[in-house]
Scaffold this motif. Structure first.
Motif, PDB file in Angstrom:
ATOM      1  N   MET A   1       0.852  -1.197   0.000  1.00  0.00           N
ATOM      2  CA  MET A   1       0.000   0.000   0.000  1.00  0.00           C
ATOM      3  C   MET A   1       0.886   1.244   0.000  1.00  0.00           C
ATOM      4  O   MET A   1       1.591   1.505   0.970  1.00  0.00           O
ATOM      5  CB  MET A   1      -0.912  -0.003   1.226  1.00  0.00           C
ATOM      6  N   LEU A   2       0.870   1.952  -1.088  1.00  0.00           N
ATOM      7  CA  LEU A   2       1.699   3.144  -1.228  1.00  0.00           C
ATOM      8  C   LEU A   2       1.023   4.362  -0.601  1.00  0.00           C
ATOM      9  O   LEU A   2      -0.197   4.500  -0.644  1.00  0.00           O
ATOM     10  CB  LEU A   2       1.968   3.415  -2.709  1.00  0.00           C
ATOM     11  N   PHE A   3       1.854   5.269  -0.054  1.00  0.00           N
ATOM     12  CA  PHE A   3       1.321   6.522   0.465  1.00  0.00           C
ATOM     13  C   PHE A   3       0.600   7.315  -0.627  1.00  0.00           C
ATOM     14  O   PHE A   3      -0.330   8.057  -0.345  1.00  0.00           O
ATOM     15  CB  PHE A   3       2.458   7.382   1.032  1.00  0.00           C
ATOM     16  N   ASN A   4       1.081   7.175  -1.862  1.00  0.00           N
ATOM     17  CA  ASN A   4       0.520   7.930  -2.972  1.00  0.00           C
ATOM     18  C   ASN A   4      -0.499   7.106  -3.753  1.00  0.00           C
ATOM     19  O   ASN A   4      -0.607   7.234  -4.967  1.00  0.00           O
ATOM     20  CB  ASN A   4       1.641   8.395  -3.910  1.00  0.00           C
ATOM     21  N   SER A   5      -1.264   6.269  -3.041  1.00  0.00           N
ATOM     22  CA  SER A   5      -2.252   5.409  -3.689  1.00  0.00           C
ATOM     23  C   SER A   5      -3.663   5.728  -3.193  1.00  0.00           C
ATOM     24  O   SER A   5      -3.853   6.292  -2.107  1.00  0.00           O
ATOM     25  CB  SER A   5      -1.942   3.936  -3.421  1.00  0.00           C
ATOM     26  N   PHE A   6      -4.645   5.334  -3.981  1.00  0.00           N
ATOM     27  CA  PHE A   6      -6.040   5.518  -3.597  1.00  0.00           C
ATOM     28  C   PHE A   6      -6.377   4.680  -2.366  1.00  0.00           C
ATOM     29  O   PHE A   6      -7.139   5.118  -1.490  1.00  0.00           O
ATOM     30  CB  PHE A   6      -6.953   5.123  -4.763  1.00  0.00           C
ATOM     31  N   SER A   7      -5.800   3.482  -2.298  1.00  0.00           N
ATOM     32  CA  SER A   7      -6.090   2.594  -1.167  1.00  0.00           C
ATOM     33  C   SER A   7      -5.633   3.216   0.155  1.00  0.00           C
ATOM     34  O   SER A   7      -6.319   3.101   1.175  1.00  0.00           O
ATOM     35  CB  SER A   7      -5.424   1.233  -1.364  1.00  0.00           C
ATOM     36  N   PHE A   8      -4.496   3.915   0.132  1.00  0.00           N
ATOM     37  CA  PHE A   8      -4.023   4.567   1.356  1.00  0.00           C
ATOM     38  C   PHE A   8      -4.910   5.750   1.705  1.00  0.00           C
ATOM     39  O   PHE A   8      -5.160   6.028   2.889  1.00  0.00           O
ATOM     40  CB  PHE A   8      -2.575   5.030   1.191  1.00  0.00           C
ATOM     41  N   ALA A   9      -5.405   6.437   0.685  1.00  0.00           N
ATOM     42  CA  ALA A   9      -6.320   7.563   0.907  1.00  0.00           C
ATOM     43  C   ALA A   9      -7.627   7.104   1.537  1.00  0.00           C
ATOM     44  O   ALA A   9      -8.320   7.897   2.188  1.00  0.00           O
ATOM     45  CB  ALA A   9      -6.586   8.284  -0.409  1.00  0.00           C
ATOM     46  N   VAL A  10      -7.981   5.840   1.354  1.00  0.00           N
ATOM     47  CA  VAL A  10      -9.171   5.263   1.992  1.00  0.00           C
ATOM     48  C   VAL A  10      -8.809   4.696   3.368  1.00  0.00           C
ATOM     49  O   VAL A  10      -9.559   4.855   4.344  1.00  0.00           O
ATOM     50  CB  VAL A  10      -9.779   4.156   1.100  1.00  0.00           C
ATOM     51  N   PHE A  11      -7.653   4.075   3.451  1.00  0.00           N
ATOM     52  CA  PHE A  11      -7.201   3.411   4.675  1.00  0.00           C
ATOM     53  C   PHE A  11      -7.059   4.382   5.850  1.00  0.00           C
ATOM     54  O   PHE A  11      -7.557   4.131   6.953  1.00  0.00           O
ATOM     55  CB  PHE A  11      -5.862   2.716   4.385  1.00  0.00           C
ATOM     56  N   VAL A  12      -6.399   5.521   5.616  1.00  0.00           N
ATOM     57  CA  VAL A  12      -6.127   6.466   6.707  1.00  0.00           C
ATOM     58  C   VAL A  12      -7.407   7.041   7.317  1.00  0.00           C
ATOM     59  O   VAL A  12      -7.561   7.056   8.554  1.00  0.00           O
ATOM     60  CB  VAL A  12      -5.180   7.587   6.233  1.00  0.00           C
ATOM     61  N   PRO A  13      -8.380   7.517   6.521  1.00  0.00           N
ATOM     62  CA  PRO A  13      -9.611   8.038   7.134  1.00  0.00           C
ATOM     63  C   PRO A  13     -10.371   6.985   7.946  1.00  0.00           C
ATOM     64  O   PRO A  13     -10.980   7.319   8.974  1.00  0.00           O
ATOM     65  CB  PRO A  13     -10.442   8.498   5.931  1.00  0.00           C
ATOM     66  N   ILE A  14     -10.344   5.729   7.499  1.00  0.00           N
ATOM     67  CA  ILE A  14     -11.031   4.661   8.256  1.00  0.00           C
ATOM     68  C   ILE A  14     -10.366   4.476   9.610  1.00  0.00           C
ATOM     69  O   ILE A  14     -11.038   4.449  10.650  1.00  0.00           O
ATOM     70  CB  ILE A  14     -11.029   3.342   7.459  1.00  0.00           C
ATOM     71  N   VAL A  15      -9.037   4.366   9.611  1.00  0.00           N
ATOM     72  CA  VAL A  15      -8.310   4.205  10.880  1.00  0.00           C
ATOM     73  C   VAL A  15      -8.490   5.445  11.746  1.00  0.00           C
ATOM     74  O   VAL A  15      -8.695   5.340  12.965  1.00  0.00           O
ATOM     75  CB  VAL A  15      -6.811   3.931  10.618  1.00  0.00           C
ATOM     76  N   PHE A  16      -8.435   6.623  11.130  1.00  0.00           N
ATOM     77  CA  PHE A  16      -8.609   7.883  11.854  1.00  0.00           C
ATOM     78  C   PHE A  16      -9.979   7.933  12.529  1.00  0.00           C
ATOM     79  O   PHE A  16     -10.100   8.314  13.706  1.00  0.00           O
ATOM     80  CB  PHE A  16      -8.454   9.052  10.877  1.00  0.00           C
ATOM     81  N   GLY A  17     -11.031   7.560  11.791  1.00  0.00           N
ATOM     82  CA  GLY A  17     -12.387   7.587  12.348  1.00  0.00           C
ATOM     83  C   GLY A  17     -12.548   6.625  13.524  1.00  0.00           C
ATOM     84  O   GLY A  17     -13.130   6.992  14.559  1.00  0.00           O
ATOM     85  N   LEU A  18     -12.051   5.416  13.379  1.00  0.00           N
ATOM     86  CA  LEU A  18     -12.128   4.447  14.469  1.00  0.00           C
ATOM     87  C   LEU A  18     -11.317   4.915  15.676  1.00  0.00           C
ATOM     88  O   LEU A  18     -11.740   4.781  16.829  1.00  0.00           O
ATOM     89  CB  LEU A  18     -11.620   3.085  13.998  1.00  0.00           C
ATOM     90  N   TYR A  19     -10.158   5.469  15.387  1.00  0.00           N
ATOM     91  CA  TYR A  19      -9.209   5.886  16.430  1.00  0.00           C
ATOM     92  C   TYR A  19      -9.787   6.986  17.316  1.00  0.00           C
ATOM     93  O   TYR A  19      -9.698   6.921  18.545  1.00  0.00           O
ATOM     94  CB  TYR A  19      -7.939   6.357  15.737  1.00  0.00           C
ATOM     95  N   TRP A  20     -10.418   8.000  16.694  1.00  0.00           N
ATOM     96  CA  TRP A  20     -10.879   9.155  17.454  1.00  0.00           C
ATOM     97  C   TRP A  20     -12.369   9.106  17.827  1.00  0.00           C
ATOM     98  O   TRP A  20     -12.763   9.683  18.842  1.00  0.00           O
ATOM     99  CB  TRP A  20     -10.615  10.450  16.685  1.00  0.00           C
TER     100      TRP A  20
END
Length: 478
Positions: A1-20
């Protein structure tokens, strides 16, 4: 999963939402989430190597426990050296085994002996050099009694495998990161906004600057015999900006993403191409690796306490090991050796710690002396990067020979005008923001909101235009 990929752009908000929003009230749950997210992130590369990461984590965790509870110095040393030895063995097998075997075979061929050798031909596990150094620093610090042993396995595992830094750093220290993992974290809006700015700037460095430079640099370096000396210089310059945009871009994204989760990572770049000497360059380039070698190799070897000969020896060891850390190729060793040669005059004249502050601090422009110093340092750095980029020593020598011909004074055959304009603009923004932690550090404090949003939108448009192909980061191979 690259930082400059669409999958990472989806991955981070999901983890962020669960986290906070789901696990905010439970630090333990947040850390478990980070651990699972990190393991998922890593398994996206190759799930088989996840077990190697988990084994390395468990080895250092239990070694730390045994070192702490063992009374006799003899058994403390056994656990310590066993952990160090196993970690370095894995790194050596995966990264350096074939290099040494093939180098030995070539040596025998040169003296008239032909032998068949056994090579592993295995894939290098992504990030192994980085997470191995995380574990090594922890075990060394526990053994030296600099830090207490971590008894919570989840917290320690997050320290080793935290997904923003797992693949290409920064190389963290337990003394810096573990206390943050163990402490309750509260959402900070200003830090989150700053993190988003840093992510956008990091993506700009990677996608717009580095990837476009790579397109031309790869063509020139792969076919040096087809181009004039001036074009080869252009190729070296483009690679110089490629590797900076690529690696510092990764670090900016990693640090920015981590800000979203309330965790501060070590600064890894501090505008190195504005350095006035090579010593300053190495204080500003890949800071986490340079400081790691300083603390865990240079100082144990005696550092600067001995005479000049000891200082010279230790300096060459550090630069050669740093070169070899980057990869199993003689080109990296020559690159490290060249930087040691550059460093030597400063060491002999005791001027290696002269330029500690950023150039032209609180001023708009540098002095003529500073400009000349930056120019000389930049040229030396560009020359060394030729060895770093070349596939072999023979290729590097061919490339350099091609530069020093009459065609050096011709018009380059490759003239990416629009890219050069982008690079000039990029350097200007970096210069204006050089006193911050990254180029846009103080950007949110700009009074004109219209200008801020217009500039951000401009960057996003460039990312959209140039971000159609996902290209890996250079340091994934290290």
């Amino acid at each position: 999963m690259l930082f400059n990929s669409f999958s990472f752009a989806v991955f981070v908000p999901i983890v962020f939402g669960l986290y906070w929003f789901v696990f905010q009230k439970s630090l333990k749950a947040q850390n478990v989430l980070l651990l699972f997210a990190s393991y998922f992130f890593y398994s996206c590369w190759d799930w088989r190597f996840l077990f190697l990461l988990m084994f390395s984590t468990a080895l250092d965790y239990f070694s730390g426990l045994q070192i702490a509870k063992t009374v006799t110095d003899k058994y403390r040393k056994i656990w310590f050296y066993s952990s160090i030895g196993i970690n370095l063995s894995f790194l050596g097998i995966f990264k350096y085994f074939d290099f040494f075997v093939l180098s030995f075979q070539n040596l025998l061929l040169k003296i008239g002996f032909s032998v068949d050798v056994f090579t592993l031909n295995i894939i290098l596990p992504v990030g192994i050099s980085f997470y191995t150094f995380h574990g090594l620093s922890y075990v060394i610090d526990v053994y030296k009694k600099r830090i207490p042993t971590e008894k919570n396995f989840v917290d320690y595992a997050v320290f080793v495998s935290y997904f923003p830094l797992l693949v290409a750093g920064p190389i963290e220290r337990a003394t810096h990161l573990l206390p943050q993992i163990k402490a309750k974290r509260n959402f900070n809006y200003d830090e989150a906004v700053l993190g988003l700015y840093q992510i956008i700037w990091g993506l700009f460095k990677k996608i717009v600057i580095a990837d476009n430079c790579a397109h031309y640099a790869n063509e020139i370096f792969n076919n040096p015999g087809h181009y004039s000396g001036s074009t080869l210089v252009m190729g070296a310059l483009l690679f110089t900006f490629q590797i900076y945009g690529d690696f510092s871009g990764y670090s900016d994204i990693a640090i920015g993403v981590s800000r979203l989760f309330g965790i501060e990572l070590l600064k890894n770049f501090a505008f190195p191409y504005f350095s006035r000497d090579i010593a300053e360059f190495w204080r500003r380039w890949h800071i986490s690796l340079s400081s790691w070698f300083k603390d865990y190799l240079y100082i144990p070897l005696g550092g600067s306490k001995g005479g000049k000969w000891m200082q010279i020896r230790n300096t060459f060891i550090i630069f050669l090991v740093s070169g070899f850390w980057h990869g199993a190729n003689w080109t990296f060793l020559i690159w490290g050796f060249l930087n040691a040669i550059y460093f030597l005059p400063l060491l002999l004249t005791n001027k290696n710690r002269v330029n500690l502050e950023i150039v032209a601090k609180n001023q708009c422009l540098p002095t003529w002396k500073e400009s000349i110093q930056m120019g000389i340092t930049f040229v030396l750095t560009v020359f060394a990067w030729i060895f770093f980029r070349a596939n072999s020593l023979a290729s590097a020598i061919q490339y350099i020979k091609g530069i020093f011909t009459k065609s050096l004074f011709s018009v380059p055959e490759v003239r990416p005008t629009f890219l050069i304009i982008l690079i000039v603009g990029f350097v200007l923004v970096e210069w204006l923001g050089r006193e911050g932690h990254f180029a846009l550090d103080h950007f949110r404090k700009v009074g004109n909101r219209f200008f801020r949003w217009s500039f951000v939108m401009f960057l996003l448009v460039l990312l959209f235009v140039f971000g159609k192909e996902e290209q890996e980061f250079i340091y994934f191979q290290f």
